[in-house]
Every structure is written in structure tokens, then in C-alpha cells.
Design a protein around this motif. Structure first.
Motif, PDB file in Angstrom:
ATOM      1  N   VAL A   1       0.857  -1.186   0.000  1.00 16.73           N
ATOM      2  CA  VAL A   1       0.000   0.000   0.000  1.00 16.73           C
ATOM      3  C   VAL A   1       0.898   1.242   0.000  1.00 16.73           C
ATOM      4  O   VAL A   1       1.818   1.341   0.818  1.00 16.73           O
ATOM      5  N   PRO A   2       0.654   2.214  -0.904  1.00 16.31           N
ATOM      6  CA  PRO A   2       1.533   3.392  -1.028  1.00 16.31           C
ATOM      7  C   PRO A   2       1.297   4.409   0.091  1.00 16.31           C
ATOM      8  O   PRO A   2       0.774   5.508  -0.133  1.00 16.31           O
ATOM      9  N   VAL A   3       1.710   4.059   1.313  1.00 21.98           N
ATOM     10  CA  VAL A   3       1.443   4.920   2.465  1.00 21.98           C
ATOM     11  C   VAL A   3       2.248   6.219   2.413  1.00 21.98           C
ATOM     12  O   VAL A   3       1.937   7.170   3.151  1.00 21.98           O
ATOM     13  N   ASP A   4       3.269   6.278   1.559  1.00 20.29           N
ATOM     14  CA  ASP A   4       4.073   7.499   1.449  1.00 20.29           C
ATOM     15  C   ASP A   4       3.440   8.529   0.508  1.00 20.29           C
ATOM     16  O   ASP A   4       3.926   9.665   0.416  1.00 20.29           O
ATOM     17  N   LYS A   5       2.373   8.149  -0.199  1.00 20.18           N
ATOM     18  CA  LYS A   5       1.738   9.056  -1.143  1.00 20.18           C
ATOM     19  C   LYS A   5       1.168  10.270  -0.423  1.00 20.18           C
ATOM     20  O   LYS A   5       0.590  10.161   0.658  1.00 20.18           O
ATOM     21  N   GLU A   6       1.318  11.458  -1.013  1.00 22.99           N
ATOM     22  CA  GLU A   6       0.845  12.673  -0.361  1.00 22.99           C
ATOM     23  C   GLU A   6      -0.679  12.672  -0.223  1.00 22.99           C
ATOM     24  O   GLU A   6      -1.408  12.394  -1.178  1.00 22.99           O
ATOM     25  N   ILE A   7      -1.142  12.985   0.978  1.00 24.66           N
ATOM     26  CA  ILE A   7      -2.566  13.075   1.289  1.00 24.66           C
ATOM     27  C   ILE A   7      -2.889  14.530   1.617  1.00 24.66           C
ATOM     28  O   ILE A   7      -2.220  15.150   2.435  1.00 24.66           O
ATOM     29  N   ARG A   8      -3.907  15.070   0.983  1.00 18.89           N
ATOM     30  CA  ARG A   8      -4.325  16.451   1.250  1.00 18.89           C
ATOM     31  C   ARG A   8      -5.242  16.485   2.468  1.00 18.89           C
ATOM     32  O   ARG A   8      -6.176  15.673   2.577  1.00 18.89           O
ATOM     33  N   LEU A   9      -4.972  17.392   3.368  1.00 20.67           N
ATOM     34  CA  LEU A   9      -5.804  17.585   4.563  1.00 20.67           C
ATOM     35  C   LEU A   9      -6.492  18.942   4.421  1.00 20.67           C
ATOM     36  O   LEU A   9      -5.859  19.991   4.570  1.00 20.67           O
ATOM     37  N   ILE A  10      -7.798  18.925   4.111  1.00 22.74           N
ATOM     38  CA  ILE A  10      -8.531  20.129   3.733  1.00 22.74           C
ATOM     39  C   ILE A  10      -9.369  20.631   4.906  1.00 22.74           C
ATOM     40  O   ILE A  10     -10.199  19.900   5.463  1.00 22.74           O
ATOM     41  N   GLY A  11      -9.163  21.887   5.267  1.00 21.19           N
ATOM     42  CA  GLY A  11      -9.963  22.541   6.296  1.00 21.19           C
ATOM     43  C   GLY A  11     -10.608  23.792   5.738  1.00 21.19           C
ATOM     44  O   GLY A  11     -10.167  24.325   4.708  1.00 21.19           O
ATOM     45  N   ARG A  12     -11.653  24.256   6.395  1.00 22.70           N
ATOM     46  CA  ARG A  12     -12.361  25.453   5.946  1.00 22.70           C
ATOM     47  C   ARG A  12     -12.086  26.599   6.904  1.00 22.70           C
ATOM     48  O   ARG A  12     -12.291  26.474   8.116  1.00 22.70           O
ATOM     49  N   THR A  13     -11.620  27.691   6.379  1.00 24.08           N
ATOM     50  CA  THR A  13     -11.327  28.867   7.190  1.00 24.08           C
ATOM     51  C   THR A  13     -12.557  29.285   7.989  1.00 24.08           C
ATOM     52  O   THR A  13     -13.661  29.355   7.454  1.00 24.08           O
ATOM     53  N   ALA A  14     -12.378  29.509   9.284  1.00 25.06           N
ATOM     54  CA  ALA A  14     -13.437  29.963  10.191  1.00 25.06           C
ATOM     55  C   ALA A  14     -14.559  28.944  10.348  1.00 25.06           C
ATOM     56  O   ALA A  14     -15.661  29.290  10.762  1.00 25.06           O
ATOM     57  N   GLN A  15     -14.280  27.678  10.054  1.00 28.07           N
ATOM     58  CA  GLN A  15     -15.311  26.650  10.189  1.00 28.07           C
ATOM     59  C   GLN A  15     -15.771  26.516  11.639  1.00 28.07           C
ATOM     60  O   GLN A  15     -16.956  26.342  11.918  1.00 28.07           O
ATOM     61  N   PHE A  16     -14.835  26.578  12.568  1.00 25.82           N
ATOM     62  CA  PHE A  16     -15.137  26.630  14.001  1.00 25.82           C
ATOM     63  C   PHE A  16     -13.919  27.212  14.696  1.00 25.82           C
ATOM     64  O   PHE A  16     -12.829  27.271  14.107  1.00 25.82           O
ATOM     65  N   PRO A  17     -14.048  27.691  15.930  1.00 30.78           N
ATOM     66  CA  PRO A  17     -12.892  28.274  16.615  1.00 30.78           C
ATOM     67  C   PRO A  17     -11.732  27.288  16.693  1.00 30.78           C
ATOM     68  O   PRO A  17     -11.920  26.111  16.934  1.00 30.78           O
ATOM     69  N   LYS A  18     -10.530  27.787  16.423  1.00 28.60           N
ATOM     70  CA  LYS A  18      -9.299  26.997  16.473  1.00 28.60           C
ATOM     71  C   LYS A  18      -9.239  25.933  15.369  1.00 28.60           C
ATOM     72  O   LYS A  18      -8.559  24.923  15.518  1.00 28.60           O
ATOM     73  N   ILE A  19      -9.923  26.164  14.255  1.00 22.33           N
ATOM     74  CA  ILE A  19      -9.878  25.192  13.162  1.00 22.33           C
ATOM     75  C   ILE A  19      -8.467  25.049  12.613  1.00 22.33           C
ATOM     76  O   ILE A  19      -8.003  23.935  12.372  1.00 22.33           O
ATOM     77  N   ALA A  20      -7.759  26.151  12.431  1.00 18.98           N
ATOM     78  CA  ALA A  20      -6.410  26.067  11.868  1.00 18.98           C
ATOM     79  C   ALA A  20      -5.485  25.282  12.783  1.00 18.98           C
ATOM     80  O   ALA A  20      -4.711  24.422  12.328  1.00 18.98           O
ATOM     81  N   GLU A  21      -5.573  25.567  14.087  1.00 14.02           N
ATOM     82  CA  GLU A  21      -4.724  24.855  15.039  1.00 14.02           C
ATOM     83  C   GLU A  21      -5.103  23.378  15.112  1.00 14.02           C
ATOM     84  O   GLU A  21      -4.239  22.507  15.251  1.00 14.02           O
ATOM     85  N   THR A  22      -6.396  23.081  15.005  1.00 18.86           N
ATOM     86  CA  THR A  22      -6.845  21.687  15.028  1.00 18.86           C
ATOM     87  C   THR A  22      -6.289  20.923  13.837  1.00 18.86           C
ATOM     88  O   THR A  22      -5.808  19.785  13.969  1.00 18.86           O
ATOM     89  N   ILE A  23      -6.355  21.531  12.672  1.00 13.02           N
ATOM     90  CA  ILE A  23      -5.819  20.896  11.466  1.00 13.02           C
ATOM     91  C   ILE A  23      -4.314  20.666  11.607  1.00 13.02           C
ATOM     92  O   ILE A  23      -3.787  19.613  11.213  1.00 13.02           O
ATOM     93  N   GLU A  24      -3.614  21.635  12.163  1.00 16.14           N
ATOM     94  CA  GLU A  24      -2.160  21.490  12.340  1.00 16.14           C
ATOM     95  C   GLU A  24      -1.818  20.361  13.300  1.00 16.14           C
ATOM     96  O   GLU A  24      -0.868  19.594  13.067  1.00 16.14           O
ATOM     97  N   VAL A  25      -2.586  20.242  14.377  1.00 20.75           N
ATOM     98  CA  VAL A  25      -2.358  19.141  15.324  1.00 20.75           C
ATOM     99  C   VAL A  25      -2.599  17.804  14.650  1.00 20.75           C
ATOM    100  O   VAL A  25      -1.823  16.854  14.814  1.00 20.75           O
ATOM    101  N   MET A  26      -3.655  17.704  13.869  1.00 21.16           N
ATOM    102  CA  MET A  26      -3.950  16.451  13.177  1.00 21.16           C
ATOM    103  C   MET A  26      -2.862  16.101  12.167  1.00 21.16           C
ATOM    104  O   MET A  26      -2.478  14.933  12.028  1.00 21.16           O
ATOM    105  N   GLN A  27      -2.381  17.099  11.449  1.00 20.48           N
ATOM    106  CA  GLN A  27      -1.279  16.839  10.519  1.00 20.48           C
ATOM    107  C   GLN A  27      -0.070  16.266  11.254  1.00 20.48           C
ATOM    108  O   GLN A  27       0.546  15.295  10.798  1.00 20.48           O
ATOM    109  N   SER A  28       0.246  16.837  12.397  1.00 18.60           N
ATOM    110  CA  SER A  28       1.379  16.352  13.178  1.00 18.60           C
ATOM    111  C   SER A  28       1.154  14.913  13.645  1.00 18.60           C
ATOM    112  O   SER A  28       2.060  14.079  13.592  1.00 18.60           O
TER     113      SER A  28
END
Length: 525
Positions: free
Chosen positions: A348-375
Motif C-alpha cells: 500500500v503506497p502509504v508514502d503518497k501525499e494526502i491532502r488535509l482540507i480545512g475550511r477557514t473559520a469553520q469553528f474556533p481553532k480550526i487552523a490549530e486543530t488541522i495542524e495538530v492532526m497533521q502532526s
């Protein structure tokens, strides 16, 4: 001569104001702080992409249009869950496939046209049976087509191809528009029967609603409602504390609204939807690893400041079909790494780039939440790239038809459970043909059909069982949290937010609390 006297008086008033600027002079009759006290000032997180009523299931549209500009036949009480009369005064099931709705007399649209059964028939047909690809069609009705008859001006008969025990609840999602509305394209600025009508929409700047003097019900307290939008929660909170706004939506505990921030339980559930048709996301082990990687408790505690609860399913307590026995996926990084390693060993190509899409102002701290999940996803061995988008761009990846040749992606969704029954959530996100579904099976669709045909306790039990089985058979969602909200509210506004406030903020429920020495223009009699 009168015009000259008026001009002279204005110049004199301006001169007096200049000389007293340090004392905070305001023009006579301008209201407290220089604004019109008859105008309700609202700041939201984003400009509505449209006010098309058949898109009112979208939070950014529904929060403005639903029961303000347009109205449905029936409303659901967000506290009790009961259905209450609105444009329909009564309804009854004549047979398993046939319902009759009695319509209210004496109602007119804001343009002066009378409301009749033909308008109700037209609006439902336009939203459900047309090719407009209305969000309410996919979210509420799926592939179902309705038969519609009007025996007279005050009677609407709706028939279904198969028995539908919750048809009145579904009908409550359809906003009524006059039969002169376009059927070939969606409208940005609709005509409705609601307590307000659109006065002016300066795209990119502000939206003003004015009291509909033809409204059939009790006149709302505020003569006007002015919407502005600011993406930063701290800015919206500051507008409340600085008396620049009366209502501010989507605040976080860190935004600084202080005592003017009112916490409330909303009905939103956040989750990552996994585009499970694309490698490496088409491998169940990878999807399991994503679920194990997320520290839901940590995110709720640190980023949401405890305003939420880690989620184990798409619906919260209080919704028919909620399964109280389910527990959130445990945070187990080692288990996630093991699953990724096993998948990689099998090619399985687990190294393939995966896009993590968030919506600006979707809920408070959305940007930080997305960054934590990416990490967290990077830690288990996945290659994830963040993409933050505005509403219009993100909806292309959230709603069918999805863009082609996208590569694998994860998209943050926020699902409002305002309907009170899991059928809407299942049909939208879990059924293989659902408008926000990226993966499913015919076998699971048949289970959904069987459960949704039931009533009472049997329905509750069958729907709850589906939420236990979906992660084992499909798993296209990584649930994050059942959210709580904070509404910024001026002391001059009387309003208690409820579970529907995030999706449907009814302006008619907001009243004026008079500050000393200020009068507000009375409601029309």
C-alpha cells in the motif's frame, strides 16, 4: 426655505459635535453610541455564499435565511424536538404513503403575492424533484421523489413511493418560495413569507434585512438586522465588547468576549471524512490508523478549552439513533504505526501525499486543530499536506459531484444534527449515494433502508446498531468532537441560544432590552 433651515441646523449640530468631541457627542435620534437602536447588529464568521433557500441546510446559508427570510410549513422545536405548525396549521397521515397538510390562511410573501397551496407544491417540487441539485434534496430526501397535489388553495397532499414515517420532519427542511421563483437556476436573494426581507446586500461588505410589514405573524422587535462578517473570532468578540455588534457567532473561549459570551450546547459534530476510494486511504488499516492517531481528548481539552466532548459517532445524545454504548477511538500511536507498517509491507503506497482540507473559520481553532492532526498523522508515517480553503472552495470537496483527479484527501466536516433523527445523517454521510458520502456499500445501504422504515423503539435500536457497525464495515469517518458553542450577546438583546442557533438563528426570538434613556421605534400594529 425649509431646506435651507434644515441645512443650517445640520451644520450647527455638526459644529457643536466637533466642539464636544471629547465628550462623545452623537447626532440627535441616532441611538445609543451613534447607531440606530432599532437595528440588530450581527457579526458572523463568513459571508453567506448564497441565500438560496434550497441550500439552507448549509450552516452558512441557513443561519441567515431559515425562518427569517423564508419559512417552512412546519418547524421543529430545538428543545423538545416536537414539530410545531408554521405555514401549515395541521397535518395527518392518510395512509402509509400519503400525508395531507392544511395550510395557513392570510399569508402573503414579502412582495405582496398571496401564499397558496400552489406555492407550497412548487417550492417542494423545486427543492426535491428538480435538477437544481439542492443541498436540502440530498441531505433530507436523498433519491426520493415526491408526488404533490393541491385539491384546493389551502390543502397540500404529499405522496411517497414507499412509506415514510418521518415525512413531516423532512418537509420541515423545505423553505417555501413563491411559484414565480426560477426553476432553472438558484437565486441568491429570495422572496419569502418570513418576518424579514432582504433590504440590501453589498457583496463582500454587509447584508441588511428589514422588517417585513406584510408578515402574517407577530412583528419582530428589531426593525432591521445588519450582518457583517469577520473571520477572526477575537475580532468578532471585540466587536461585542466594544459595542460595535449585538450578536457574534462562532466564538471560542479564548476570544475574549468575557461576560458577554454565552456558552450553549449546539448540535454540531466535527469529523474528518476520509476519501476512501483513493490509495492509500482505500485500505481499511490506513483508515483505522488515522482514527487511532487522533488525540480527541487532548484537542477538546487544549484547543476547545473543554467546550465539547470527544465523539464516537456522527450524532450526539438527544438524536434518535444515538448509541450510548459506543466509545471514541482510543488514542494509540503505537497501534496506528503498526497498522501503517502492515499496510506498507503489503504494497500500500502509504508514502503518497494526502491532502488535509480545512475550511477557514469553520469553528474556533480550526487552523490549530488541522495542524495538530497533521502532526499526529505524520507521526504514524503518513505524508499529509494542509490546505485551508474558503467556504465555496471547500464545499467542492465536501459535496457531490467531487472534483476529478484530486488524489487522496481528508476533509474536515462539521455536521449539524438539527433534524433530531439519524436518518438524515445516515442518508447524507453514510449511504453510498449520499451527497456528502465518499464511500459505501449496497449491503450497508440495505441496512439503512430497513432501519429507516421502522418507528418507535425499533427504529432507535436499529439506527443505533448501524453506528456500531459502520466503523467495522466501512469506516470513512474519523470523528472528532460533539461541539459546544459560545454566542457573543450584547446586554441590550434578550435571547437564549439553543441547539439550533448555530444553524438557524431566528431573529424573531430576539428582543430589545432598553438601556436607560433610549427609546426604540415601536413595532407596527
Amino acid at each position: 426655505m425649509a431646506a435651507k433651515r434644515a441645512k443650517t441646523a445640520s451644520i450647527a449640530a455638526l459644529a457643536a459635535c466637533v466642539s464636544l468631541v471629547a465628550g462623545g457627542c452623537t447626532v440627535a435620534n441616532s441611538g445609543r453610541g451613534g447607531y440606530d437602536p432599532g437595528t440588530l447588529r450581527i457579526v458572523i464568521s463568513q459571508e453567506p455564499p448564497t441565500l438560496e433557500p434550497c441550500e439552507s441546510s448549509l450552516t452558512s446559508t441557513g443561519i441567515v435565511v431559515r425562518s427569517n427570510i423564508t419559512e417552512p410549513l412546519i418547524e421543529r422545536d430545538p428543545s423538545s424536538g416536537d414539530l410545531t405548525p408554521l405555514l401549515s396549521t395541521a397535518w395527518r397521515q392518510d395512509s402509509p404513503n400519503r400525508w395531507t397538510f392544511d395550510l395557513r390562511d392570510g399569508v402573503t410573501f414579502s412582495n405582496g403575492a398571496p401564499f397558496t397551496a400552489e406555492d407550497a407544491k412548487f417550492a417542494i417540487d423545486r427543492a426535491v424533484n428538480s435538477d437544481l441539485q439542492c443541498n436540502v434534496d440530498g441531505y433530507v430526501f436523498g433519491d426520493e421523489k415526491l408526488g404533490l397535489e393541491t385539491p384546493d388553495d389551502r390543502t397540500l397532499v404529499v405522496t411517497t413511493a414507499k412509506p415514510d414515517p418521518i415525512l413531516p420532519l423532512r418537509i420541515s427542511f423545505v423553505e417555501i418560495v413563491p411559484r414565480t421563483t426560477s426553476t432553472t437556476e438558484k437565486v441568491r436573494e429570495p422572496i419569502g413569507t418570513g418576518p424579514y426581507a432582504i433590504d440590501n446586500w453589498e457583496y463582500g461588505q454587509k447584508l441588511v434585512l428589514t422588517r417585513n410589514d406584510r408578515y402574517w405573524g407577530e412583528a419582530p422587535s428589531f426593525a432591521k438586522a445588519e450582518y457583517q462578517w469577520r473571520s477572526e473570532g477575537s475580532v468578532r468578540a471585540a466587536m461585542i465588547t466594544n459595542d460595535e455588534a449585538d450578536i457574534a457567532t462562532g466564538l471560542g473561549p479564548e476570544d475574549g468576549a468575557g461576560d458577554l459570551g454565552v456558552p450553549f450546547d449546539n448540535n454540531e459534530t466535527t469529523a474528518l471524512r476520509i476519501q476512501a476510494t483513493e490509495p492509500p486511504l482505500d485500505d481499511m488499516r490506513v483508515r483505522q490508523a488515522i482514527n487511532y492517531s487522533i488525540n480527541r481528548t487532548g484537542i477538546v481539552k487544549a484547543l476547545f478549552r473543554g467546550l465539547g466532548e470527544p465523539a464516537s459517532q456522527l450524532i450526539p445524545t438527544g438524536v434518535v439513533g444515538y448509541n450510548p454504548d459506543l466509545q471514541p477511538f482510543p488514542h494509540d500511536t503505537d497501534k496506528a504505526k503498526q497498522l501503517i507498517a502492515e499496510a506498507k509491507a503489503d504494497g500500500v503506497p502509504v508514502d503518497k501525499e494526502i491532502r488535509l482540507i480545512g475550511r477557514t473559520a469553520q469553528f474556533p481553532k480550526i487552523a490549530e486543530t488541522i495542524e495538530v492532526m497533521q502532526s499526529e498523522l505524520a507521526e504514524i508515517g503518513l505524508n499529509v499536506k494542509i490546505e485551508m480553503m474558503d467556504t465555496a472552495a471547500q464545499l467542492q470537496y465536501q459535496l457531490r459531484p467531487f472534483p476529478e483527479n484530486t488524489g487522496p484527501y481528508l476533509v474536515m466536516i462539521m455536521h449539524g444534527n438539527q433534524a433530531g433523527d439519524a436518518a438524515f445523517s445516515l442518508d447524507q454521510y453514510i449511504r453510498s449515494t449520499g451527497p456528502q458520502n465518499a464511500y459505501g456499500t449496497p449491503a450497508f445501504d440495505r441496512k439503512i433502508d430497513a432501519a429507516e422504515a421502522l418507528t418507535g423503539q425499533a427504529r432507535q435500536d436499529a439506527l443505533a446498531k448501524l453506528f456500531a457497525e459502520e466503523p467495522e464495515e466501512i469506516m470513512q469517518l474519523a470523528y472528532l468532537a460533539h461541539m459546544q458553542g459560545i454566542l457573543g450577546k450584547s446586554e441590550r438583546v434578550g435571547y437564549t441560544p439553543n441547539s439550533a442557533t448555530g444553524d438557524e438563528m431566528r431573529l424573531s426570538e430576539m428582543t430589545v432590552i432598553q438601556p436607560p434613556g433610549v427609546t426604540t421605534p415601536p413595532n407596527p400594529s
